[in-house]
Design a protein around this motif. Sequence first.
Motif, PDB file in Angstrom:
ATOM      1  N   HIS A   1      -7.751  -1.477  -2.413  1.00 29.93           N
ATOM      2  CA  HIS A   1      -6.985  -2.606  -1.746  1.00 29.93           C
ATOM      3  C   HIS A   1      -5.840  -1.914  -1.092  1.00 29.93           C
ATOM      4  O   HIS A   1      -4.796  -1.514  -1.409  1.00 29.93           O
ATOM      5  N   LEU A   2      -6.385  -1.273   0.346  1.00 29.21           N
ATOM      6  CA  LEU A   2      -5.550  -0.436   1.212  1.00 29.21           C
ATOM      7  C   LEU A   2      -4.310  -1.063   1.562  1.00 29.21           C
ATOM      8  O   LEU A   2      -3.295  -0.516   2.110  1.00 29.21           O
TER       9      LEU A   2
ATOM     10  N   GLU B   1       1.626  -0.296  -2.648  1.00 31.53           N
ATOM     11  CA  GLU B   1       1.538   0.932  -3.190  1.00 31.53           C
ATOM     12  C   GLU B   1       0.784   2.057  -2.295  1.00 31.53           C
ATOM     13  O   GLU B   1       1.165   3.412  -2.393  1.00 31.53           O
ATOM     14  N   LEU B   2      -0.222   1.488  -1.633  1.00 31.03           N
ATOM     15  CA  LEU B   2      -0.968   2.251  -0.586  1.00 31.03           C
ATOM     16  C   LEU B   2      -0.414   2.207   0.837  1.00 31.03           C
ATOM     17  O   LEU B   2      -0.541   3.086   1.681  1.00 31.03           O
ATOM     18  N   ALA B   3      -0.207   0.951   1.337  1.00 26.13           N
ATOM     19  CA  ALA B   3       0.328   0.755   2.640  1.00 26.13           C
ATOM     20  C   ALA B   3       1.450   1.288   2.911  1.00 26.13           C
ATOM     21  O   ALA B   3       1.685   1.680   4.231  1.00 26.13           O
TER      22      ALA B   3
ATOM     23  N   LEU C   1     -14.256   0.149   1.348  1.00 26.45           N
ATOM     24  CA  LEU C   1     -14.418  -1.342   1.689  1.00 26.45           C
ATOM     25  C   LEU C   1     -13.029  -1.608   1.272  1.00 26.45           C
ATOM     26  O   LEU C   1     -12.598  -1.799   0.055  1.00 26.45           O
ATOM     27  N   CYS C   2     -12.166  -2.165   2.221  1.00 24.40           N
ATOM     28  CA  CYS C   2     -10.889  -2.993   2.021  1.00 24.40           C
ATOM     29  C   CYS C   2     -11.061  -4.375   1.618  1.00 24.40           C
ATOM     30  O   CYS C   2     -11.489  -5.429   2.316  1.00 24.40           O
ATOM     31  N   ILE C   3     -10.568  -4.776   0.370  1.00 23.31           N
ATOM     32  CA  ILE C   3     -10.840  -6.016  -0.128  1.00 23.31           C
ATOM     33  C   ILE C   3      -9.808  -7.057  -0.123  1.00 23.31           C
ATOM     34  O   ILE C   3      -8.495  -6.834  -0.062  1.00 23.31           O
ATOM     35  N   SER C   4     -10.075  -8.348   0.389  1.00 24.45           N
ATOM     36  CA  SER C   4      -9.182  -9.265   0.665  1.00 24.45           C
ATOM     37  C   SER C   4      -8.981 -10.090  -0.731  1.00 24.45           C
ATOM     38  O   SER C   4      -9.991 -10.532  -1.523  1.00 24.45           O
TER      39      SER C   4
END
Length: 268
Positions: free
Chosen positions: A8-9, A13-15, A34-37
């Motif tokens: 979950h990019l 916390e990551l963005a 794979l970035c999850i929605s």
Amino acid sequence: MFTDSHCHLTFPELAADFAAVRAAMAAAQVDRALCISTTMEEFPGVQALAAQYDGLWASAGVHPDSEDVHEPTEDELVAAAGLPKVVAIGETGLDYYQMQERKGGRTVADLEWQRDRFRTHIRAARRAGLPLVIHTRSASDDTLAILREEGEQGGAGSAGGVFHCFAETRDVARAALDLGFYVSMSGIVTFKNAHELHEVAKLVPEDRLLIETDSPYLAPVPFRGKINTPAYVPHVAARVAELRGVSVEQIARATSDNFTRLFPKVVA
């Protein structure tokens, strides 16, 4: 070398320091993710991030415990699936634990809206020709039953997909495999007391195995309790390799090949 099949990019916390996240991934030889929605409100940012960077891909969907969010129709999900770098529908599925234990003690009967949402995602995935990213927690019987009812039997016309962040029993793993799904190991497999999951990690055929971080959550040992990042997926691979008695390189290669095979829009 490594592929993180679920993260979950766009989460804060990551963005907040995405350049550092990318640099850490490169240093750890994590080439793809794979970035999850989890909501349709979040989806444009997820898709835009994937479209901007090589090695990143996106999903379109609404997490089962997301409430008070836009409820997508099949047509909306199919349209989202047609955008660049979108390779999967989800994450979707059922989560009775969150809703019953943490949100007011509702009954399973109260969660029909989750089951309706899940069916919408399954039908959209088949229409779009994309696989599903399945989340299931304290709901495996209903998750499997709905997949079967909706025609997900592993044959022609099935969407297929992956049971992500697998934390269920060997019987559930076998049932998922029988329906043609892949099984993904997260940082939970590195936890000392995850004995059942250790057996699952040995059970899943090599050609149906994926690895992931589910970051920013569930950091693997030795980072347990800290913010997770795709750079930590090699630790998941190392533990799976240890359990299966093979090299880390073999797990990295197999899971990356499986990722490409499962998600047909991915460019290797």
